[in-house]
Design an enzyme around this catalytic site. Structure first.
Site, mmCIF file in Angstrom:
data_model
loop_
_atom_site.group_PDB
_atom_site.id
_atom_site.type_symbol
_atom_site.label_atom_id
_atom_site.label_comp_id
_atom_site.label_asym_id
_atom_site.label_seq_id
_atom_site.Cartn_x
_atom_site.Cartn_y
_atom_site.Cartn_z
ATOM 1 N N ARG A 154 0.831 -1.213 0.000
ATOM 2 C CA ARG A 154 0.000 0.000 0.000
ATOM 3 C C ARG A 154 0.866 1.264 0.000
ATOM 4 O O ARG A 154 0.548 2.254 0.679
ATOM 5 C CB ARG A 154 -0.946 0.035 1.215
ATOM 6 C CG ARG A 154 -1.971 -1.078 1.280
ATOM 7 C CD ARG A 154 -2.973 -0.943 0.137
ATOM 8 N NE ARG A 154 -4.091 -1.866 0.293
ATOM 9 C CZ ARG A 154 -4.111 -3.115 -0.189
ATOM 10 N NH1 ARG A 154 -3.066 -3.592 -0.868
ATOM 11 N NH2 ARG A 154 -5.179 -3.866 -0.035
ATOM 12 N N SER A 222 -11.021 -0.891 2.864
ATOM 13 C CA SER A 222 -10.335 -0.962 4.158
ATOM 14 C C SER A 222 -10.045 0.448 4.636
ATOM 15 O O SER A 222 -9.405 1.230 3.925
ATOM 16 C CB SER A 222 -9.003 -1.701 4.025
ATOM 17 O OG SER A 222 -9.196 -3.019 3.595
ATOM 18 N N GLU A 318 -5.726 3.920 5.747
ATOM 19 C CA GLU A 318 -5.374 3.706 4.337
ATOM 20 C C GLU A 318 -6.021 4.789 3.486
ATOM 21 O O GLU A 318 -5.504 5.181 2.444
ATOM 22 C CB GLU A 318 -5.865 2.328 3.875
ATOM 23 C CG GLU A 318 -5.458 2.022 2.456
ATOM 24 C CD GLU A 318 -6.201 0.844 1.850
ATOM 25 O OE1 GLU A 318 -5.897 -0.296 2.223
ATOM 26 O OE2 GLU A 318 -7.071 1.083 0.982
HETATM 27 P P1 FAD Z 1 -9.101 8.524 -5.374
HETATM 28 O O1 FAD Z 1 -9.764 8.266 -4.068
HETATM 29 O O2 FAD Z 1 -9.812 9.372 -6.352
HETATM 30 O O3 FAD Z 1 -7.663 9.146 -5.094
HETATM 31 C C1 FAD Z 1 -6.790 8.530 -4.179
HETATM 32 C C2 FAD Z 1 -5.531 9.400 -4.019
HETATM 33 O O4 FAD Z 1 -4.807 9.420 -5.245
HETATM 34 C C3 FAD Z 1 -5.846 10.860 -3.724
HETATM 35 O O5 FAD Z 1 -4.856 11.350 -2.871
HETATM 36 C C4 FAD Z 1 -5.773 11.542 -5.091
HETATM 37 O O6 FAD Z 1 -5.427 12.912 -4.980
HETATM 38 C C5 FAD Z 1 -4.674 10.749 -5.758
HETATM 39 N N1 FAD Z 1 -4.845 10.644 -7.210
HETATM 40 C C6 FAD Z 1 -5.887 10.077 -7.860
HETATM 41 N N2 FAD Z 1 -5.659 10.089 -9.183
HETATM 42 C C7 FAD Z 1 -4.456 10.674 -9.371
HETATM 43 C C8 FAD Z 1 -3.659 10.973 -10.524
HETATM 44 N N3 FAD Z 1 -4.063 10.685 -11.752
HETATM 45 N N4 FAD Z 1 -2.466 11.580 -10.339
HETATM 46 C C9 FAD Z 1 -2.018 11.887 -9.089
HETATM 47 N N5 FAD Z 1 -2.721 11.631 -7.978
HETATM 48 C C10 FAD Z 1 -3.923 11.030 -8.111
HETATM 49 N N6 FAD Z 1 -7.660 -0.959 -2.597
HETATM 50 C C11 FAD Z 1 -6.813 -2.011 -2.700
HETATM 51 O O7 FAD Z 1 -5.601 -1.827 -2.820
HETATM 52 N N7 FAD Z 1 -7.276 -3.294 -2.671
HETATM 53 C C12 FAD Z 1 -8.580 -3.592 -2.543
HETATM 54 O O8 FAD Z 1 -8.955 -4.763 -2.529
HETATM 55 C C13 FAD Z 1 -9.496 -2.508 -2.439
HETATM 56 N N8 FAD Z 1 -10.822 -2.751 -2.299
HETATM 57 C C14 FAD Z 1 -11.680 -1.717 -2.189
HETATM 58 C C15 FAD Z 1 -13.050 -1.998 -2.056
HETATM 59 C C16 FAD Z 1 -13.971 -0.973 -1.942
HETATM 60 C C17 FAD Z 1 -15.424 -1.305 -1.804
HETATM 61 C C18 FAD Z 1 -13.529 0.375 -1.970
HETATM 62 C C19 FAD Z 1 -14.530 1.493 -1.895
HETATM 63 C C20 FAD Z 1 -12.178 0.671 -2.097
HETATM 64 C C21 FAD Z 1 -11.243 -0.376 -2.192
HETATM 65 N N9 FAD Z 1 -9.859 -0.140 -2.330
HETATM 66 C C22 FAD Z 1 -8.987 -1.186 -2.465
HETATM 67 C C23 FAD Z 1 -9.329 1.243 -2.288
HETATM 68 C C24 FAD Z 1 -9.393 1.989 -3.654
HETATM 69 O O9 FAD Z 1 -10.276 1.362 -4.530
HETATM 70 C C25 FAD Z 1 -8.024 2.090 -4.316
HETATM 71 O O10 FAD Z 1 -7.131 2.784 -3.462
HETATM 72 C C26 FAD Z 1 -8.083 2.839 -5.649
HETATM 73 O O11 FAD Z 1 -6.850 2.736 -6.319
HETATM 74 C C27 FAD Z 1 -8.449 4.312 -5.497
HETATM 75 O O12 FAD Z 1 -8.676 4.839 -6.781
HETATM 76 P P2 FAD Z 1 -9.477 6.177 -6.993
HETATM 77 O O13 FAD Z 1 -9.323 6.590 -8.402
HETATM 78 O O14 FAD Z 1 -10.872 6.024 -6.492
HETATM 79 O O15 FAD Z 1 -8.664 7.136 -6.021
HETATM 80 N N1 EPU Z 2 -10.716 -11.224 10.063
HETATM 81 C C1 EPU Z 2 -11.307 -11.289 11.307
HETATM 82 N N2 EPU Z 2 -12.637 -10.971 11.396
HETATM 83 C C2 EPU Z 2 -13.382 -10.626 10.302
HETATM 84 C C3 EPU Z 2 -12.761 -10.561 9.030
HETATM 85 C C4 EPU Z 2 -11.419 -10.865 8.939
HETATM 86 O O1 EPU Z 2 -10.663 -11.612 12.314
HETATM 87 O O2 EPU Z 2 -14.577 -10.386 10.461
HETATM 88 C C5 EPU Z 2 -9.290 -11.566 9.968
HETATM 89 C C6 EPU Z 2 -9.100 -13.031 9.593
HETATM 90 O O3 EPU Z 2 -7.965 -13.512 10.308
HETATM 91 C C7 EPU Z 2 -8.802 -12.972 8.113
HETATM 92 C C8 EPU Z 2 -8.009 -11.681 8.040
HETATM 93 O O4 EPU Z 2 -8.660 -10.810 8.969
HETATM 94 O O5 EPU Z 2 -8.051 -14.065 7.682
HETATM 95 C C9 EPU Z 2 -7.895 -11.065 6.666
HETATM 96 O O6 EPU Z 2 -9.197 -10.737 6.175
HETATM 97 P P1 EPU Z 2 -9.447 -10.524 4.607
HETATM 98 O O7 EPU Z 2 -8.987 -11.717 3.843
HETATM 99 O O8 EPU Z 2 -10.852 -10.075 4.427
HETATM 100 O O9 EPU Z 2 -8.457 -9.376 4.204
HETATM 101 P P2 EPU Z 2 -7.993 -8.020 4.907
HETATM 102 O O10 EPU Z 2 -6.596 -8.199 5.391
HETATM 103 O O11 EPU Z 2 -8.971 -7.531 5.902
HETATM 104 C C10 EPU Z 2 -6.897 -7.093 2.746
HETATM 105 C C11 EPU Z 2 -6.878 -5.790 2.020
HETATM 106 C C12 EPU Z 2 -8.111 -5.670 1.142
HETATM 107 C C13 EPU Z 2 -8.108 -6.815 0.129
HETATM 108 C C14 EPU Z 2 -8.124 -8.134 0.902
HETATM 109 C C15 EPU Z 2 -8.013 -9.332 -0.007
HETATM 110 C C16 EPU Z 2 -5.639 -4.209 3.370
HETATM 111 C C17 EPU Z 2 -5.688 -3.038 4.269
HETATM 112 N N3 EPU Z 2 -6.809 -4.680 2.954
HETATM 113 O O12 EPU Z 2 -8.002 -7.045 3.651
HETATM 114 O O13 EPU Z 2 -8.017 -4.450 0.427
HETATM 115 O O14 EPU Z 2 -9.217 -6.744 -0.717
HETATM 116 O O15 EPU Z 2 -6.998 -8.170 1.816
HETATM 117 O O16 EPU Z 2 -6.719 -9.432 -0.495
HETATM 118 O O17 EPU Z 2 -4.548 -4.690 3.045
HETATM 119 C C18 EPU Z 2 -8.546 -2.141 0.555
HETATM 120 O O18 EPU Z 2 -7.327 -1.940 0.557
HETATM 121 O O19 EPU Z 2 -9.390 -1.204 0.566
HETATM 122 C C19 EPU Z 2 -9.034 -3.509 0.559
HETATM 123 C C20 EPU Z 2 -10.332 -3.830 0.616
#
Ligand code: FAD
Ligand code: EPU
Length: 330
Positions: A154, A222, A318
């Site tokens: 991240r 997250s 995050e």
């Molecule tokens: P924004 O929120 O629009 O911007 C994020 C930051 O980047 C801001 O500081 C912005 O100023 C900057 N920025 C955006 N575009 C540019 C650009 N072109 N140039 C310079 N700076 C820029 N993340 C994960 O890593 N893994 C996941 O599994 C994951 N799951 C998610 C699930 C849900 C339901 C949600 C809502 C979010 C999740 N995220 C996850 C977080 C998010 O989707 C990612 O961080 C994504 O890359 C953000 O993209 P965005 O365009 O919406 O960013």
């Molecule tokens: N867990 C609990 N209770 C719960 C849920 C999860 O204890 O109710 C514990 C379990 O031990 C489980 C662990 O948390 O094994 C991990 O949970 P999960 O697999 O859902 O993943 P996460 O670590 O919570 C991360 C990323 C997610 C990404 C998933 C899958 C971060 C901060 N988050 O979540 O990214 O989708 O793994 O790879 O690294 C995001 O960044 O926005 C995001 C959603």
């Protein structure tokens, strides 16, 4: 004052002085020069507007996907305003494989290198060869190689030295034709005879089951990063809590799921007015309706101080929190 509610997936009711979409560098700089305070936005899925922003929101709509095939790879140059999930879906459709584990992550392509998006055993840096953009102070273009991006969990140079200093315009990816399928993470291991398409579909199924859909329930994924602690600290935790999960990071550190820490403290389902700790994934905070930035900050701080008191771990958000004048820290 135009509303920002539909511009960030958490959906708090905030506004700004102006919202300006742009689709090329010239119009970006032109619009930017008209306001003293600007915030650059992609899909708003990692940004939460806590209150009214006193300035302009610049929304990236630079599009375009260029594809080049070599004997062993597919190379892509993608405009930063393209939608991430649409890109992954079209790669799977075209038989260009590797990024299927990253399906259904919301947001724009331009934001994907910033926090090096990751899920289900894959981080996007694996496929990024370089990132193109413009320095905001000098309006000069740059191309940073993969190594120069300093990717981590991240993390990247765009969250440190270059934070708030660049517009990313394009991301270059390479997808090897001999790509290995990654099915090591959690439920993916149960897939028999996995294919890129079955991984893509399974990741979507798991995510839909666990994570709230922002179109139905405001959230930003997250809220906190998973903390990485040194092994001695982890070992002290396991003395007290024998079921604390941990994943080795190099030889000296361990990553602990923040969801486990928050769950263990009983926060699941806990709410402060319209902000709730999600019952199936406590690392996600949601907007159940009518939430305010203050509610969110209060619950987030309560989680942080409880985790610190019980486990001696400082959780780090995050998400980006934006206040009246710009980014704020919790
Ligand atoms: P924004 O929120 O629009 O911007 C994020 C930051 O980047 C801001 O500081 C912005 O100023 C900057 N920025 C955006 N575009 C540019 C650009 N072109 N140039 C310079 N700076 C820029 N993340 C994960 O890593 N893994 C996941 O599994 C994951 N799951 C998610 C699930 C849900 C339901 C949600 C809502 C979010 C999740 N995220 C996850 C977080 C998010 O989707 C990612 O961080 C994504 O890359 C953000 O993209 P965005 O365009 O919406 O960013
Ligand atoms: N867990 C609990 N209770 C719960 C849920 C999860 O204890 O109710 C514990 C379990 O031990 C489980 C662990 O948390 O094994 C991990 O949970 P999960 O697999 O859902 O993943 P996460 O670590 O919570 C991360 C990323 C997610 C990404 C998933 C899958 C971060 C901060 N988050 O979540 O990214 O989708 O793994 O790879 O690294 C995001 O960044 O926005 C995001 C959603």
């Amino acid at each position: 004052m135009p509303s920002l509610q539909s511009y960030h997936t958490f959906g708090l009711d905030a506004s700004s002085q102006q919202i300006t979409p742009f689709s090329d560098i010239e119009s970006f700089f032109d619009a930017r020069s008209r306001y003293p305070h600007n915030y650059l936005l992609g899909g708003g899925s990692n940004t939460i507007f806590l209150e009214d922003f006193e300035g302009q929101i610049l929304v990236n709509e630079i599009t375009g996907i260029e594809h080049n095939e070599t004997e062993s790879t597919h190379e892509l140059r993608v405009g930063a305003g393209e939608n991430w999930h649409q890109l992954v879906a079209s790669c799977v459709d075209n038989g260009w494989h590797g990024m299927e584990n990253l399906a259904l992550i919301p947001g724009s392509v331009g934001a994907c290198p910033i926090q090096n998006i990751g899920a289900y055993g894959v981080e996007v840096e694996t496929f990024i060869t370089s990132v193109e953009g413009v320095y905001l102070d000098s309006n000069t273009r740059f191309t940073l190689s993969h190594a120069e991006c300093l990717f981590g969990y991240r993390d990247s140079i765009f969250k440190h030295e270059l934070a708030g200093k660049v517009l990313i315009t394009h991301v270059n990816f390479v997808l090897p034709k001999q790509n290995q399928l990654i099915t090591t993470y959690g439920e993916l291991a149960a897939l028999s005879d996995p294919t890129p398409l079955s991984i893509f579909n399974e990741v979507i199924r798991i995510r839909r089951a666990k994570l709230p859909d922002p179109a139905e329930l405001g959230n930003a994924g997250s809220f906190f990063k998973n903390p990485v602690i040194d092994n001695a600290h982890y070992s002290r935790l396991t003395d007290e809590f024998d079921d604390v999960p941990g994943y080795a990071v190099g030889s000296e550190h361990t990553k602990v799921p923040a969801a486990w820490l928050i769950d263990r403290l009983g926060f699941k389902g806990r709410a402060i007015n319209g902000v709730r700790c999600h019952p199936t994934q406590p690392l996600v905070l949601t907007n159940t309706g009518g939430a305010t930035g203050k509610d969110l900050v209060t619950l987030a701080r309560e989680i942080m101080s409880s985790v610190k008191a019980r486990f001696t771990i400082m959780l780090e958000p995050e998400v980006r929190l934006v206040g009246r004048k710009g980014l704020i820290e919790l």
